[in-house]
Design a protein around this motif. Structure first.
Motif, PDB file in Angstrom:
ATOM      1  N   UNK A  89       4.407   3.162  -7.386  1.00 43.95           N
ATOM      2  CA  UNK A  89       4.481   2.061  -6.416  1.00 43.95           C
ATOM      3  C   UNK A  89       5.162   2.553  -5.220  1.00 43.95           C
ATOM      4  N   UNK A  90       4.114   2.635  -4.317  1.00 50.41           N
ATOM      5  CA  UNK A  90       4.784   3.328  -2.926  1.00 50.41           C
ATOM      6  C   UNK A  90       4.479   2.314  -1.778  1.00 50.41           C
ATOM      7  N   UNK A  91       5.812   1.841  -1.011  1.00 53.73           N
ATOM      8  CA  UNK A  91       5.612   0.983  -0.262  1.00 53.73           C
ATOM      9  C   UNK A  91       5.958   1.419   1.283  1.00 53.73           C
ATOM     10  N   UNK A  92       5.287   1.072   2.276  1.00 52.26           N
ATOM     11  CA  UNK A  92       5.641   1.312   3.644  1.00 52.26           C
ATOM     12  C   UNK A  92       4.912   0.425   4.675  1.00 52.26           C
ATOM     13  N   UNK A  93       5.183   0.879   5.946  1.00 56.30           N
ATOM     14  CA  UNK A  93       4.500  -0.049   7.037  1.00 56.30           C
ATOM     15  C   UNK A  93       3.047   0.334   7.267  1.00 56.30           C
ATOM     16  N   UNK A  94       2.000  -0.401   7.646  1.00 49.23           N
ATOM     17  CA  UNK A  94       0.698  -0.036   7.637  1.00 49.23           C
ATOM     18  C   UNK A  94       0.681   0.915   8.929  1.00 49.23           C
ATOM     19  N   UNK A  95       1.562   0.933   9.933  1.00 45.66           N
ATOM     20  CA  UNK A  95       1.411   1.816  11.007  1.00 45.66           C
ATOM     21  C   UNK A  95       1.843   3.177  10.728  1.00 45.66           C
ATOM     22  N   UNK A  96       2.251   3.524   9.481  1.00 40.41           N
ATOM     23  CA  UNK A  96       2.759   4.756   9.218  1.00 40.41           C
ATOM     24  C   UNK A  96       2.037   5.403   7.877  1.00 40.41           C
ATOM     25  N   UNK A  97       1.021   4.601   7.245  1.00 37.64           N
ATOM     26  CA  UNK A  97       0.219   4.840   6.189  1.00 37.64           C
ATOM     27  C   UNK A  97      -0.456   6.215   6.364  1.00 37.64           C
ATOM     28  N   UNK A  98      -1.091   6.175   7.530  1.00 41.61           N
ATOM     29  CA  UNK A  98      -1.939   7.617   7.813  1.00 41.61           C
ATOM     30  C   UNK A  98      -0.913   8.895   7.640  1.00 41.61           C
ATOM     31  N   UNK A  99       0.273   8.801   8.106  1.00 43.07           N
ATOM     32  CA  UNK A  99       1.069   9.814   8.047  1.00 43.07           C
ATOM     33  C   UNK A  99       1.247  10.339   6.864  1.00 43.07           C
ATOM     34  N   UNK A 100       1.796   9.340   5.645  1.00 42.87           N
ATOM     35  CA  UNK A 100       2.244   9.768   4.380  1.00 42.87           C
ATOM     36  C   UNK A 100       0.863   9.922   3.624  1.00 42.87           C
ATOM     37  N   UNK A 101      -0.147   9.717   4.011  1.00 41.23           N
ATOM     38  CA  UNK A 101      -1.427   9.910   3.401  1.00 41.23           C
ATOM     39  C   UNK A 101      -1.852  11.452   3.458  1.00 41.23           C
ATOM     40  N   UNK A 102      -1.613  11.989   4.758  1.00 42.65           N
ATOM     41  CA  UNK A 102      -1.800  13.218   5.278  1.00 42.65           C
ATOM     42  C   UNK A 102      -0.620  13.818   6.250  1.00 42.65           C
ATOM     43  N   UNK A 103       0.179  14.089   5.435  1.00 47.73           N
ATOM     44  CA  UNK A 103       1.639  14.597   6.170  1.00 47.73           C
ATOM     45  C   UNK A 103       1.509  15.857   6.752  1.00 47.73           C
ATOM     46  N   UNK A 104       2.178  16.320   7.661  1.00 49.43           N
ATOM     47  CA  UNK A 104       2.330  17.834   8.083  1.00 49.43           C
ATOM     48  C   UNK A 104       3.708  17.798   8.834  1.00 49.43           C
ATOM     49  N   UNK A 105       3.772  18.969   9.379  1.00 48.48           N
ATOM     50  CA  UNK A 105       5.151  19.228   9.913  1.00 48.48           C
ATOM     51  C   UNK A 105       5.359  18.565  11.142  1.00 48.48           C
TER      52      UNK A 105
END
Ligand SMILES: [Zn+2]
Length: 263
Positions: A89-105
């Protein structure tokens, strides 16, 4: 220098109100985030998850027994979101959803000079190479925004959307106790408002909002917890142009000394 592999990676401190602070003891004090475990009747919250270098179940009783716990990222910087993949169960704000889906340095700011050999006083596991550190993809299963709540059965935390440090920075507020989990919106040190997706004007606005909030204790994303008076002092200093990190190297060397006695 030869650095050994750590036995215990985490240290825990109970701070009352069913809240436990978990820290990555071998990550430098100027970098490691505060991981907050909040015990609820029906489920728990783990607010920020550290770098994710070892299982949090080593430190948080209940996680190993699959007690329901929501992993919350106050924002997607690598020091806060690295362990999020350990939660279903992983919660966060929509504006950062793309980052955690495809994180990079770059998008997790692991490339700004904080991850160095001297960041680690011991290795999380044999063969760990800090140059290979990367946040793992952990797509959010629960998008939370201003006004949403986490209901733990016997306590409720309301989400405040407080952009500026990053666009989707959130804080969690429990009205009943006045506890605020602030992430990196505010902590007791110089604030970071010049990252690739930071917006100092938004941070000012977010801090002005916080200044009006009745709080008993702020459990921040880094460093020590503090009360309302200190919160207002930090905010006023920032709004007057102070308390800003302008250069990573000088922050690291200054923070390395400045924060040592507080720990
Ligand atoms: Zn941050």
């Amino acid at each position: 220098m030869q650095v050994s592999t750590a036995g215990n990676w985490y240290e825990t401190t109970s701070v009352g109100d069913g809240v436990t602070l978990v820290r990555e003891r071998h990550v430098a004090p100027w970098l490691r985030c505060n991981i907050w475990h909040v015990r609820g009747r029906d489920r728990d919250l783990v607010i920020d998850t550290g770098m994710g270098l070892r299982p949090l179940s080593e430190a948080i009783s209940g996680l190993a027994e699959a007690r329901p716990a929501i992993g919350v990222a106050t924002h997607m910087h690598f020091d806060h979101s690295g362990g999020l993949h350990q939660f279903e169960d992983r919660a966060g704000h929509p504006l950062e959803a793309a980052i955690i889906a495809a994180p990079n340095a770059h998008n997790t700011v692991a490339d700004i000079g904080y991850v160095r050999a001297e960041t680690f006083s011991a290795l999380p596991y044999e063969g760990f190479d800090h140059t290979q550190f990367a946040v793992r993809s952990a797509p959010l299963t629960r998008l939370v925004d201003e006004g949403d709540v986490f209901d733990l059965g016997d306590r409720v935390f309301r989400i405040l959307h407080l952009p500026g440090h990053s666009p989707g920075s959130i804080a969690l507020y429990e009205r009943e106790t006045g506890l605020l989990f602030s992430g990196d919106v505010i902590y007791d040190d110089d604030l970071l408002d010049n990252l690739y997706h930071s917006d100092p004007a938004q941070l000012e606005e977010s801090l002005r909002r916080l200044k009006e909030l009745p709080v008993s204790a702020i459990h921040a994303g880094h460093f020590v917890s503090f009360g309302q008076e200190k919160m207002i002092e930090i905010i006023d200093e920032y709004l007057a142009g102070g308390r800003r990190i302008t250069d990573t190297d000088s922050f690291v060397s200054a923070a390395g000394c400045k924060n040592a006695p507080k720990r």
